[in-house]
Write an enzyme that holds these catalytic residues in place. Structure first.
Site, PDB file in Angstrom:
ATOM      1  N   ASP A  33       0.773  -0.905   0.062  1.00 23.59           N
ATOM      2  CA  ASP A  33       0.057  -0.026   0.015  1.00 23.59           C
ATOM      3  C   ASP A  33       0.838   1.200   0.056  1.00 23.59           C
ATOM      4  O   ASP A  33       1.863   1.428   1.016  1.00 23.59           O
ATOM      5  CB  ASP A  33      -0.871   0.013   1.242  1.00 23.59           C
ATOM      6  CG  ASP A  33      -2.093  -0.910   1.079  1.00 23.59           C
ATOM      7  OD1 ASP A  33      -2.177  -1.910   0.231  1.00 23.59           O
ATOM      8  OD2 ASP A  33      -3.065  -0.986   2.008  1.00 23.59           O
TER       9      ASP A  33
ATOM     10  N   HIS B 174       4.478  -7.165   0.445  1.00 23.30           N
ATOM     11  CA  HIS B 174       4.220  -8.547  -0.128  1.00 23.30           C
ATOM     12  C   HIS B 174       5.138  -8.988  -1.239  1.00 23.30           C
ATOM     13  O   HIS B 174       5.720  -7.923  -1.944  1.00 23.30           O
ATOM     14  CB  HIS B 174       2.779  -8.455  -0.472  1.00 23.30           C
ATOM     15  CG  HIS B 174       1.932  -8.542   0.680  1.00 23.30           C
ATOM     16  ND1 HIS B 174       1.297  -9.356   1.229  1.00 23.30           N
ATOM     17  CD2 HIS B 174       1.922  -7.469   1.859  1.00 23.30           C
ATOM     18  CE1 HIS B 174       0.335  -9.163   2.140  1.00 23.30           C
ATOM     19  NE2 HIS B 174       0.942  -7.917   2.718  1.00 23.30           N
TER      20      HIS B 174
ATOM     21  N   SER C  39       8.637   4.604   4.844  1.00 25.80           N
ATOM     22  CA  SER C  39       9.638   3.770   4.445  1.00 25.80           C
ATOM     23  C   SER C  39       9.479   3.412   2.871  1.00 25.80           C
ATOM     24  O   SER C  39       8.331   3.958   2.583  1.00 25.80           O
ATOM     25  CB  SER C  39       9.420   2.457   5.247  1.00 25.80           C
ATOM     26  OG  SER C  39       8.128   2.090   5.427  1.00 25.80           O
TER      27      SER C  39
END
EC number: 4.1.1.65
Length: 652
Positions: A451, A507, A595
């Site tokens: 995301d 992911h 990040s």
């Protein structure tokens, strides 16, 4: 108004007067036309009127009207409509719990364009920024296709903190105008401006002024020919309706409008459909209701109070898409891929000021070289310990409130009282199915890894030209000598930037085998665009990071780089070397802070989705979710080479 009665003019006098018409009169007419647009100001740098790429994309022009609302307390209210890259706002209501706006706006509907309109309602009791109370998302194409006899419909307004809480209701109507009637109405409104004596009839002189304002040097005989065609009874004047019908028909045969009389933009004579669309949206007087104010990019900008407007007017701050520096970097705009609209990223104003001072000046970066790096490291470690303490749990609710329209608690696996520390909430898991994986059974389709706000570039050269301004950035510097192969040098670069409010687990974008992990020590600069877009800083090649290599059958080798940033104390992986993984599987998570993940694909291994490349080409980040499509493999499968025909033996 200087012309007397329309009946006093005749054909001969009007024809001869064309040459004698003073430029000032035409200028005044054009100015009068533009007065109708004073409510629709444009933000500097915002896009012009929407334009179709192909006629088959045209789904219609919708007239959306915000009628009224019912709220749970009294205040002065305004509503905003965000659709695509445009936002409009109503007037501010009286002090009431039942605001009545009756504000409308025309929107271009495209079959492959934006469909969802975000309607937001704000209370206006603040000086610098109004407070978002409720919102609803409406798919306009679905709404228009519904089977209903009612002209209007009420929708629940949802709490931005928790989408399962209703905070009010809003009543609206939406319908698609008939294209012929739209064109006639437009012509009728334009012609009313040159009906100087307001008698509902137009003389040849008035009509001639209008043609001149359109920017078309039609010969006097042509104007006379058009006028005579409408003057059925030969009394030297025509009714508004007659001339409007004639103009609509003539514009279809041989356009007489070379430029928009409202905004002055040149229109393409050959592009009839876009001309009608432009003129209809530009000269938006609707049905007599209040027309929503336009020219905004996001609902946040539209809802700002007078203090922000003053700073914008004084050029202290600006609001725009693309690369921004200095005070312009105060507002970061990203394109939401799901809703196809622009949204503003929320950052505390004090943090913005400090980042600008450090990362966009030689002095600030000079301080970094004199020990500030160690200070950042110390602050990050101390903040990490604090966020793991039980006392930090009290900050969770304030954090959710600040990002109330950007954190969907309905997706979170556990309720807020489950989290005993702030970091437990920060690395929260989502409910199963909250992030569906695109084309799960097709490993030749790569998906988004986090995301995040995404930037994608076919090559490093493109990234340096459009986004990364650090002078020493390179693939070798990013991956390190141990993992950088020649195949990566001219490869495709995809940057996933995570902001503090995001789901912070990352992911796998592809299926394959994890080959290796390489830890690269470094600094903890912020990964915010304020730093990435700075020519004084090399964020991605100087920050602490972990490089992993994923070996795949469809994309070759893919480098997956997890980059730490300010306040990020640790990067945790849940997979190890040798694990066979499926795209969409969880790979790891970042602890508190912003990040970034960067994926580097081998040269000519992937074709990134067109919309992601197009936005990146505008230096505009795309807001994506885990599992959304990223691109497709362009590598030939092993053993797919054509056979050597010379060695083939034909059978009998």
């Amino acid at each position: 108004m200087g012309h007397g009665s329309s009946k006093e003019d005749d054909y001969s006098s009007s024809s001869s007067s064309d040459a004698d018409t003073k430029p000032s009169r035409i200028s005044r007419l054009k100015q009068r036309l533009r007065l109708h647009r004073h409510r629709h100001h444009r933000t500097r740098g915002s896009s012009s009127q929407q334009k179709l790429n192909a006629a088959e994309d045209f789904a219609g022009i919708a007239l959306l009207t915000l009628i009224n609302a019912e709220m749970k307390f009294k205040d002065k209210w305004l509503a905003c409509v965000s659709f695509g890259e445009q936002t409009f706002r109503t007037n501010i209501s009286d002090q009431t719990d039942k605001p009545n706006w009756n504000c409308e706006r025309k929107l271009l509907l495209e079959r492959n364009g934006p469909r969802v309109a975000r309607i937001s309602v704000f209370e206006t009791n603040r000086l610098s920024k109004n407070n978002l109370i409720g919102y609803c998302d409406i798919n306009l194409l679905d709404y228009l296709a519904r089977d209903s006899d009612s002209d209007c419909e009420a929708f629940d307004l949802l709490d931005p903190v928790s989408s399962d809480v209703v905070v009010g209701r809003i009543c609206l109507s939406c319908n698609v105008e008939d294209p012929i009637e739209t064109e006639k109405n437009f012509a009728r409104r334009i012609l009313s401006i040159v009906d100087y004596n307001e008698d509902g009839m137009l003389s040849m002189s008035e009509f001639s002024d209008l043609i001149n304002a359109f920017g078309n040097n039609v010969a006097a005989s042509k104007k006379e020919e058009l006028f005579k065609a409408a003057d059925k009874n030969g009394d030297s004047v025509v009714s508004m309706d007659e001339l409007a019908a004639l103009l609509a028909l003539q514009q279809e045969k041989e356009p007489i409008m070379n430029c928009c009389p409202v905004c002055g933009e040149i229109v393409e004579v050959s592009d009839k459909l876009n001309t009608v669309i432009h003129l209809t949206l530009c000269f938006d007087e609707g049905t007599g209701n209040q027309v929503m104010t336009g020219g905004f990019l996001t609902e946040n900008q539209a809802s700002y109070g007078w203090m922000f407007k003053l700073s914008e007017w004084a050029h202290f701050s600006s609001y725009d898409v693309g690369l921004n520096s200095g005070s312009s970097a105060s507002h970061i705009l990203v394109f939401d891929r799901k809703t196809k609209r622009l949204v503003e990223e929320l950052i505390d104003a004090k943090i913005v000021l400090s980042m600008r001072a450090i990362y966009q000046s030689k002095i600030g970066l000079g301080l970094m070289d004199k020990g500030a790096k160690e200070i950042l490291q110390s602050i990050s470690e101390r903040q990490g310990r604090q966020m793991n303490s039980v006392e930090s749990a009290k900050d969770i609710l304030k954090f959710v409130e600040f990002f109330k329209d950007q954190i969907n608690m309905a997706e979170v696996k556990y309720p807020l009282d489950h989290f005993k520390t702030f970091n437990e909430f920060f690395v929260r898991e989502l409910k199963p199915g909250a992030r569906p994986i695109a084309s799960l059974e097709h490993d030749d389709v790569a998906v988004c890894a986090a995301d995040s706000r995404l930037m994608a570039f076919k090559s490093v050269q493109d990234s340096l030209r459009l986004w990364i301004k650090g002078r020493k950035f390179s693939i070798q510097g990013l991956l390190g000598k141990e993992t950088c192969s020649s195949a990566f040098i001219d490869g495709t670069l995809v940057i996933f930037r995570l902001a503090p409010q995001d789901y912070h687990r990352f992911h796998f974008p592809v299926s394959g085998t994890v080959e290796q992990f390489v830890n690269i020590p470094g600094s903890l600069y912020t990964v915010n665009p304020i730093a990435v877009n700075s020519k004084y800083c090399n964020v991605f090649t100087e920050n602490k990071r972990v490089v992993s290599i994923i070996s795949t059958a469809e994309f070759g080798k893919v480098a997956f780089v997890a980059i730490g940033a300010t306040m990020v104390g640790s990067i945790t992986f849940v997979k190890k070397e040798g694990d066979v993984v499926k795209k969409g599987d969880e790979f790891g998570y970042f602890s508190f802070g912003g990040s970034t993940v960067i994926c580097v694909f081998e040269k000519d291994a992937i074709k990134v989705d067109d919309d992601l490349l197009a936005n990146s080409g505008r230096s505009l980040e795309t807001l994506v979710s885990v599992g959304m499509t990223l691109g497709v493999s362009t590598k030939k499968p092993a053993g797919a080479e054509l056979p050597n025909l010379e060695s083939c033996v034909l059978g009998d």
